[in-house]
Design a protein around this motif. Structure first.
Motif, PDB file in Angstrom:
ATOM      1  N   TRP A  25     -39.631  41.129  -0.460  1.00 20.01           N
ATOM      2  CA  TRP A  25     -39.314  42.063   0.620  1.00 20.01           C
ATOM      3  C   TRP A  25     -39.646  43.468   0.152  1.00 20.01           C
ATOM      4  CZ3 TRP A  25     -38.132  41.169   5.563  1.00 20.01           C
ATOM      5  CH2 TRP A  25     -37.683  39.891   5.923  1.00 20.01           C
ATOM      6  N   ARG A  45     -42.337  37.984   7.684  1.00 20.43           N
ATOM      7  CA  ARG A  45     -40.944  38.211   8.084  1.00 20.43           C
ATOM      8  C   ARG A  45     -40.715  39.717   8.178  1.00 20.43           C
ATOM      9  NH1 ARG A  45     -38.541  33.654   4.053  1.00 20.43           N
ATOM     10  NH2 ARG A  45     -39.196  31.882   5.311  1.00 20.43           N
ATOM     11  N   ARG A  47     -37.995  43.074   9.081  1.00 23.48           N
ATOM     12  CA  ARG A  47     -36.656  43.630   9.274  1.00 23.48           C
ATOM     13  C   ARG A  47     -36.831  45.037   9.815  1.00 23.48           C
ATOM     14  NH1 ARG A  47     -34.121  42.439   3.492  1.00 23.48           N
ATOM     15  NH2 ARG A  47     -33.876  40.205   3.651  1.00 23.48           N
ATOM     16  N   GLU A  48     -36.307  45.270  11.008  1.00 23.95           N
ATOM     17  CA  GLU A  48     -36.309  46.596  11.606  1.00 23.95           C
ATOM     18  C   GLU A  48     -34.911  46.857  12.145  1.00 23.95           C
ATOM     19  OE1 GLU A  48     -39.830  47.900  14.000  1.00 23.95           O
ATOM     20  OE2 GLU A  48     -40.141  45.743  14.097  1.00 23.95           O
ATOM     21  N   GLU A  52     -35.297  41.823  14.377  1.00 28.19           N
ATOM     22  CA  GLU A  52     -35.600  41.062  13.173  1.00 28.19           C
ATOM     23  C   GLU A  52     -36.337  39.825  13.639  1.00 28.19           C
ATOM     24  OE1 GLU A  52     -33.029  39.227   9.544  1.00 28.19           O
ATOM     25  OE2 GLU A  52     -32.342  41.102  10.389  1.00 28.19           O
ATOM     26  N   HIS A  71     -40.849  44.116   5.151  1.00 34.24           N
ATOM     27  CA  HIS A  71     -41.507  42.853   5.475  1.00 34.24           C
ATOM     28  C   HIS A  71     -41.658  41.980   4.227  1.00 34.24           C
ATOM     29  CE1 HIS A  71     -44.715  45.644   4.326  1.00 34.24           C
ATOM     30  NE2 HIS A  71     -45.453  44.594   3.991  1.00 34.24           N
TER      31      HIS A  71
END
Length: 106
Positions: A25, A45, A47-48, A52, A71
Motif C-alpha cells: 500500500w 485496490r 483507499r480514498e 474504497e 493504492h
C-alpha cells in the motif's frame, strides 16, 4: 514489482514490470500513476476518503491512479504492466521498505 525503464518522454519514464502477488500500500503525493495491462489481470485496490474499492484490469486496459490516492496493485497470476510516471518516481511511493527499487536511468 521490479520495473525496467524502456523509454523516456519529456520528463516521464515508460516502464515495463511484472507483478505476481500483492505489492505494498502506498501513495504518490506529487503525481498520478498510469497502469496499462499488457498481459494477465491486475487488481488495483484503492483507499480514498470518499470511497474504497477495487479496479480490475485485463490486457489492453488502463487506469490512472490520481495523485495522493493510496493504492495496492495485486496480481493473482503473473501480470505484465506498463507504467508511465515522472522520472525518478519510486515504485513504493511514500511507503518505502524492502520492496523499494531505485529509479534506473535510461
Amino acid at each position: 514489482m521490479d520495473a525496467e525503464t524502456i523509454a523516456g518522454l519529456n520528463d516521464y519514464e515508460i516502464k515495463l514490470a511484472k507483478l505476481k502477488g500483492e505489492f505494498v500500500w502506498h501513495t504518490h503525493p506529487e503525481t498520478d500513476e498510469l497502469f496499462v495491462v499488457v498481459s494477465g489481470r491486475l487488481t488495483i485496490r484503492l483507499r480514498e476518503e470518499d470511497r474504497e474499492g477495487d479496479v480490475v484490469l485485463g490486457p489492453g486496459e488502463l487506469y490512472v491512479v490520481p495523485r495522493g490516492v493510496e493504492h495496492c496493485p495485486v496480481a493473482e497470476e503473473e501480470t505484465a504492466v506498463m507504467l508511465v510516471e515522472p522520472v525518478g518516481t519510486l515504485n513504493t511511493g511514500d511507503a518505502g521498505g524492502p520492496m523499494t527499487r531505485a529509479a534506473e536511468p535510461l
